[in-house]
Scaffold this motif. Structure first.
Motif, short mmCIF file in Angstrom:
data_model
loop_
_atom_site.label_atom_id
_atom_site.label_comp_id
_atom_site.label_asym_id
_atom_site.label_seq_id
_atom_site.Cartn_x
_atom_site.Cartn_y
_atom_site.Cartn_z
N LEU A 38 -0.48 -11.13 116.50
CA LEU A 38 -1.91 -11.16 116.23
C LEU A 38 -2.63 -12.04 117.26
CD1 LEU A 38 -1.98 -11.44 112.34
CD2 LEU A 38 -2.52 -9.44 113.70
N ASN A 345 -14.90 -3.87 104.30
CA ASN A 345 -13.65 -4.61 104.09
C ASN A 345 -12.75 -4.54 105.32
OD1 ASN A 345 -14.28 -5.51 101.52
ND2 ASN A 345 -13.55 -3.64 100.55
N LEU A 348 -13.88 -7.01 107.75
CA LEU A 348 -13.55 -8.37 107.35
C LEU A 348 -12.07 -8.68 107.57
CD1 LEU A 348 -15.57 -8.60 104.00
CD2 LEU A 348 -16.15 -9.64 106.19
N GLU B 6 -1.68 -13.38 109.20
CA GLU B 6 -3.07 -13.85 109.09
C GLU B 6 -3.10 -15.00 108.09
OE1 GLU B 6 -6.34 -14.26 110.41
OE2 GLU B 6 -5.99 -12.15 110.83
N ARG B 8 -5.53 -17.46 105.67
CA ARG B 8 -6.82 -17.78 105.05
C ARG B 8 -6.51 -18.97 104.15
NH1 ARG B 8 -11.22 -14.45 105.56
NH2 ARG B 8 -9.79 -12.97 106.49
N THR B 236 -14.85 -14.09 97.78
CA THR B 236 -13.48 -14.50 98.16
C THR B 236 -12.64 -13.31 98.61
OG1 THR B 236 -12.69 -14.27 95.89
CG2 THR B 236 -13.49 -16.44 96.55
N GLU B 237 -12.99 -12.09 98.19
CA GLU B 237 -12.12 -10.95 98.50
C GLU B 237 -12.78 -9.90 99.38
OE1 GLU B 237 -9.13 -11.58 97.47
OE2 GLU B 237 -9.76 -13.24 96.21
N GLY B 238 -13.97 -9.44 99.04
CA GLY B 238 -14.61 -8.41 99.85
C GLY B 238 -15.62 -7.61 99.07
N LEU B 242 -13.35 -5.62 93.57
CA LEU B 242 -12.10 -6.36 93.72
C LEU B 242 -12.10 -7.58 92.81
CD1 LEU B 242 -12.11 -6.30 97.63
CD2 LEU B 242 -10.78 -4.81 96.13
N VAL B 304 -3.51 -8.31 100.61
CA VAL B 304 -4.96 -8.16 100.82
C VAL B 304 -5.39 -6.71 101.00
CG1 VAL B 304 -5.27 -10.50 101.71
CG2 VAL B 304 -4.70 -8.66 103.29
N ARG B 305 -4.58 -5.79 100.55
CA ARG B 305 -5.01 -4.39 100.51
C ARG B 305 -4.45 -3.75 99.26
NH1 ARG B 305 -7.13 -1.41 105.42
NH2 ARG B 305 -7.02 0.41 104.14
N GLU B 306 -5.12 -2.69 98.84
CA GLU B 306 -4.60 -1.90 97.72
C GLU B 306 -3.22 -1.37 98.10
OE1 GLU B 306 -5.82 -1.92 94.94
OE2 GLU B 306 -7.94 -2.34 95.15
N PRO B 307 -2.34 -1.12 97.17
CA PRO B 307 -2.56 -1.11 95.73
C PRO B 307 -2.21 -2.42 95.02
CG PRO B 307 -0.51 -0.02 96.23
CD PRO B 307 -1.08 -0.47 97.54
N TYR B 309 -3.71 -5.43 95.64
CA TYR B 309 -4.72 -6.35 96.13
C TYR B 309 -4.80 -7.64 95.29
CZ TYR B 309 -8.80 -7.76 98.69
OH TYR B 309 -9.63 -8.43 99.54
N PRO B 347 3.09 -3.68 104.02
CA PRO B 347 2.96 -3.85 105.47
C PRO B 347 2.68 -5.31 105.83
CG PRO B 347 1.65 -1.98 104.73
CD PRO B 347 2.15 -2.67 103.49
N ALA B 349 0.94 -6.48 108.06
CA ALA B 349 -0.47 -6.68 108.36
C ALA B 349 -1.32 -6.89 107.12
CB ALA B 349 -1.01 -5.51 109.16
N ASN B 350 -0.77 -6.52 105.95
CA ASN B 350 -1.55 -6.64 104.71
C ASN B 350 -1.21 -7.90 103.93
OD1 ASN B 350 -2.44 -4.21 105.52
ND2 ASN B 350 -1.67 -3.04 103.79
N GLU B 352 -1.31 -12.14 103.74
CA GLU B 352 -1.92 -13.37 104.24
C GLU B 352 -1.18 -14.56 103.67
OE1 GLU B 352 -6.63 -12.23 104.93
OE2 GLU B 352 -6.12 -13.63 103.34
#
Lengths: 683, 356
Positions: A38, A345, A348, B6, B8, B236-238, B242, B304-307, B309, B347, B349-350, B352
């Motif tokens: 990243l 989203n 973000l 990532e 946060r 906090t989420e988007g 959510l 940080v992504r479905e399903p 989340y 994944p 990437a999903n 944090e």
């Protein structure tokens, strides 16, 4: 500047930092290692060098070579113990776009040239000032000051032509620049009538940096962009060094300064076009921007749009392409604000990946809409006769589906080229780096350009008067073993021939009346395959998915199945229900539609290879085991022809696990104002 | 392969650097020097956004034959702020042909027979927002403050900043409160809602004068309204429907009734800041937030992504190669134990991590 040893190239994208190590192997440059992680720009670290060092340490830990010294600096030049490299080259498409303001005489001539000159750099055109803009001097003054440009590109006037009106505009720009806070003043690039060059220099001397370049339009109908593009790239590098501290150290480390990725794309597209004599379309769909470089017959079209993208720019892309352009690729009624929420989203959390089927449709709907918008901007559409012979796709969305067949389908949907195109993918951002490497080592550029990309396959596009569900073309296919089989493709459908890279087929393609491939109606082709085989697209040009939702919900999964041979995704009945908040489309009985769909699928799935879909266990038909069940087939055989076709070409089957492939890869006058004036003093 | 996920930051006690910068469009000055101690409410930056300019053809209006004469007829000095209607040029300030300021603003230039005024820009000041020490100055653009405390980084805000006490919403949500502006409960407090923001919640928050509102998400159609509010709103989420992640909720519960700084920064591309809530805490030298966490077995992660989340879990394996997702994509994944026996592939990437 030339070097002869190992080279380290790094592309700093908005999401990914990708590093390539090049060295000489058997007298030729090769990519000997690559790494990615990243990008560390923005919160929480905000130092691009951190991400770079992580990758370099990773290479050292993997035994590739030591690239950092004890002080964490890149070792240059290369040492005798083969640690370090001779040159480090950095390119970027990250960070914010350069805010550019264009000044010229007329929008259709000089400003057109200015826009083209800017196309190699990630810029956002924030204002355009010209004689026909309908503004008075005060409005122009405010337009310049309030748009906060980083760069002002002044063009206009042919050599020997009139000077007066351009001189007046230059004076207005000087006046406005002088009113801008000293630390915020833009760089001026002047590429207009050279008779005014001296005056321009004098006007901006002591006021701000001014770069002179040759006239972009030296004569009527003639554009000369090279000089201006080079000057703009210099201004780009200067901008990052001066304004964006996060990149300043990087720019100093790089042997050629920090170069814009799009500049590399232009060079690479032109090089491939010259060497292979093919028209080349290089498309990059990134997180923060989208670029296309199209080289044909010695000319180049280049465009980078910093408002189109899949991550950071997903929200601005949604604003620009419009929700309908994305919804056109969805097999469901989006809930109120569903698309907007998705893009917000995504902007973000730009690195994230869709996991559910519904989100994948949204992601790829956005990708198709993004690319279509980009291609329309440069008029590279089927209507304008866009027929590239080679396509090179960059960006994770297009190249990291994990299935080359799927990537090929996405490109066919998005670009809709005419004719026959060989398709390549660049999953490791080599294209962005190679162009910059060419500036220090042209041999490395030439040698690596031939091997850096993954061959996806060939896209054969039919267009003309294609009748749905009726035969669009007949094919007679001869394998390298001398076996022959026949097939046909119907209007509105796709036919995928899973032919691996380095394997060849001879195809005689005869189109039905009114249907063409390029300009031909009967072709004898010898085609090499690729990881995504050969995709014959009989959906016509330009096509759009059905407007009716039920039909679209049948079409999209079917196309996916036809292109990839994976089972067609099942569309849940509730997806076809109209949201109570929406009244844009009526839905027929969803269950009926789905029943109809399910009833149709097995029959439609394969005209040539009509086997029932296999369980999703990877690309089964390409496994060596199945390939051994060889049977010679002809058009009269309906059963399991797919497997048999795989068998026919089975001597070089694709690896059953695309994952493994994906992983290992193949491998200035005085200022009118007091110079001391600084509004900050007033604070 | 080492993968740096990532981050946060969500931590109840940590030492961290907090960067404050002027908006990109603003011009200003840093009011602090390096090494100086700052308190929450200390002004650290002052700036303004350039405003509209007005060109006054003064020589022409005064019918001067020589534009150079204009400087002799100025009734106010250059670089002076004048009010609209003030006589700024003429032979006599009280009578005869005169030029009057067309706007409230600053005379920025006089020359060539012209007077140029700049509309009075609105000057703003930025507070430190945290208690700590100035650790770096970035020219005239900003500064970094070294501080410690609890921190919760969110994803979106409405560009407002407030300092107030933190309070959880009533059990049935903000919506059950009466919009009684005389009721003192929740007034000038940062209210934590565990539900997505509704229009009614915004109405009540405005009527009861909340200082801030922290919620997991909201619908995109509320953006214009929220952007126009003076109350700080932090997501906090988007966007969408959510729910709040367990980790964020736990931290907010832990610090109910503490004084907190809500910096509802609206994210900008590649910005060095995130919208966040900071709760200053005195204490022994806390451990610095680790910004270089590598994903490995036993790493605590947030999806940080479905399903899945918002769910937390632990990495149990990092398989080599790519995995096939339910939608057919093949990507690098981690095997994550979400608790209660649910072990799933997510994944990389999903995922944090929170900085600890």
């Amino acid at each position: 500047m030339t070097t002869s040893g190992a080279l380290l190239g790094a592309e700093f994208g908005s999401v990914w930092t990708r590093v390539l190590l090049l060295d000489v192997v058997d007298h030729e440059y090769r990519i000997i290692a690559r790494s990615e992680g990243l990008t560390t720009i923005g919160a929480p670290i905000n130092d691009v060098l951190v991400g770079l060092r992580r990758q370099l340490r990773e290479m050292a830990q993997n035994g590739v070579r030591n690239l950092l010294d004890e002080n964490n600096r890149i070792i240059t030049p290369e040492r005798e113990d083969r640690s370090g490299v001779d040159s480090f080259i950095a390119t970027t498409s990250a960070g914010r776009a350069l805010r550019a303001l264009l000044v010229g005489l007329l929008p259709q001539t000089s400003l057109l040239a200015a826009r083209r000159a800017l196309s190699r750099t990630t810029v956002e055109i924030v204002e355009q000032i010209h004689l026909m803009d309908g503004r008075d001097e005060e409005q122009r003054l405010n337009a310049i000051i309030l748009s906060r440009p980083d760069l002002i590109l002044i063009v206009g006037g042919t050599e020997g032509g009139a000077q007066e009106r351009l001189a007046k505009l230059v004076k207005e720009v000087q006046f406005a620049v002088a009113l801008i806070d000293r630390n915020q003043r833009p760089v001026i690039v002047y590429g207009g009538n050279q008779a005014l060059a001296e005056e321009v220099t004098e006007r901006f001397e002591g006021l701000c940096e001014c770069i002179l370049t040759s006239n972009l339009m030296p004569a009527v109908g003639t554009m000369s962009l090279d000089g201006a593009q080079s000057a703009i790239a210099t201004a780009y590098d200067a901008f990052f060094k001066r304004r964006d501290g996060r990149f300043s150290a990087l720019g100093r480390l790089s042997a050629v300064g920090l170069r814009p990725s799009a500049e590399s794309y232009a060079l690479l597209a032109q090089y491939i076009q010259r060497v292979h004599g093919q028209s080349v379309a290089l498309v990059d769909l990134g997180s923060a921007s989208a670029s296309v470089a199209y080289a044909e017959g010695g000319t180049l079209q280049l465009r980078t749009d910093a408002r189109l993208g899949q991550g950071h720019s997903a929200d601005t892309a949604w604003e620009d392409v419009g929700e309908a352009a994305i919804a056109a690729w969805l097999p469901f009624h989006p809930q109120p604000y569903e698309i907007q929420h998705y893009v917000l989203n995504k902007s973000l959390r730009p690195a994230t990946i869709p996991v559910t089927l519904r989100e994948l449709y949204l992601e790829h709907g956005l990708a198709r809409a993004n690319l279509r918008a980009l291609m329309a901007e440069v008029q590279l559409t089927p209507r304008q006769g866009f027929a590239p012979q080679r396509i090179l796709a960059c960006g994770s969305t297009l190249t990291r589906t994990g299935d080359a067949f799927h990537s090929l389908l996405l490109l066919a949907d998005s670009l809709q080229p005419l004719g026959i195109a060989e398709v390549y993918a660049d999953p490791y951002s080599a294209a962005a780096t190679l162009g910059a490497i060419a500036q220090v080592n042209s041999a490395a550029f030439v040698q690596v350009s031939e091997t850096a990309f993954t061959r996806l396959g060939v896209l054969v596009s039919l267009h003309g008067n294609i009748a749905p569900e009726r035969r669009a073309a007949r094919l007679k296919i001869k394998t390298e073993d001398g076996e022959t089989l026949r097939a046909e493709v119907k209007g509105g459908h796709l036919l995928s021939l899973p032919l691996p890279a380095n394997a060849h087929l001879e195809i005689v393609l005869t189109t039905s009346r009114g249907v063409r491939v390029g300009r031909e109606t009967r072709l004898r082709l010898k085609l090499e395959g690729g990881e995504g085989g050969i995709l014959i697209d009989a959906r016509g040009r330009a096509f759009v998915p059905a407007q009716d939702l039920a039909a679209r919900a049948a079409q999209l999964p079917l196309w996916y199945h036809e292109a990839t041979d994976r089972p067609a995704p099942e569309i849940p009945p509730e997806w076809l229900m109209v949201s109570t908040h929406q009244d844009d489309e009526t839905t027929s009985n969803a269950d009926d539609v789905l029943d109809d769909l399910r009833g149709e699928q097995p029959r439609r799935r394969r005209r040539l290879f009509s086997s029932a879909p296999k369980p999703d266990k990877g690309r089964g038909r390409r496994t060596t085991q199945e390939a051994k069940k060889t049977t010679v087939v002809t058009r009269s055989d309906d059963d399991d022809l797919e497997d048999e076709f795989a068998a026919l070409i089975g001597e070089k089957p694709s690896a059953p696990d695309g994952a493994a492939k994906g992983q290992t890869g193949k491998k200035r006058a005085t200022a009118p104002l007091d110079d001391d004036m600084d509004l900050r003093d007033l604070l | 392969m080492s993968y740096f996920p990532e981050q946060r930051i969500i931590t109840s006690q940590g030492h961290f650097e907090r960067e404050t910068r002027l908006p990109a469009e603003a011009i200003g000055v840093v009011l602090m020097t390096e090494g100086r101690a700052v308190d929450v409410r200390d002004k650290v930056l002052r700036g303004f956004v350039p405003s509209r300019h007005v060109i006054i053809e003064a020589a022409q209006e005064l019918r001067l034959n020589d534009p150079a004469e204009l400087s002799k007829l100025l009734l106010v000095k250059e670089r002076v702020v004048v009010e609209k209607g003030t006589a700024i040029a003429g032979r006599d300030p009280k009578r005869g042909k005169r030029i009057f300021a067309p706007i409230d603003g600053l005379i920025v230039y006089v020359g060539g027979g012209r007077i140029i005024m700049q509309a009075a820009p609105e000057v703003f000041e930025l507070e430190a927002g945290v208690r700590g020490t100035v650790s770096a100055i970035y020219g005239n653009e900003g500064l970094s403050i070294s501080t410690s405390g609890a921190i919760l980084q969110g994803v979106w805000g409405n560009d407002q900043r407030r300092i107030a006490y933190l309070r959880l919403e009533p059990a049935d949500g903000v919506e059950v409160l009466s919009p009684d502006s005389l009721d003192q409960a929740y007034r000038n407090e940062i209210v934590v809602s565990t539900r997505p923001i509704s229009e009614r919640a915004l109405y009540i928050a405005e009527e009861r004068n909340f200082a801030g509102l922290i919620a997991p998400s909201m619908s995109a159609n509320l953006i214009p309204r929220v952007m126009a509010m003076e109350m700080a709103v932090l997501l906090t989420e988007g966007f969408g429907n959510l729910t709040m992640s367990e980790q964020a909720l736990a931290l907010l519960r832990e610090f109910e009734s503490y004084q907190a700084i809500i910096d509802a920064y609206k994210p900008r591309r590649s910005a060095a800041r995130r919208p966040e809530l900071v709760i200053p805490r005195a204490g022994d030298a806390p451990q610095a937030v680790d910004l270089h966490l590598v994903l490995r077995r036993n790493s605590k992660v947030r999806v940080v992504r479905e399903p899945y989340y918002g769910q937390q879990g632990r990495v149990v394996d990092l398989p080599r190669g790519l995995m096939t997702l339910p939608n057919g994509l093949r990507v690098a994944c981690a095997t994550v134990d979400l608790g209660l026996g649910e072990v799933v592939q997510i994944p990389l990437a999903n995922l944090e991590v929170s900085g600890r």
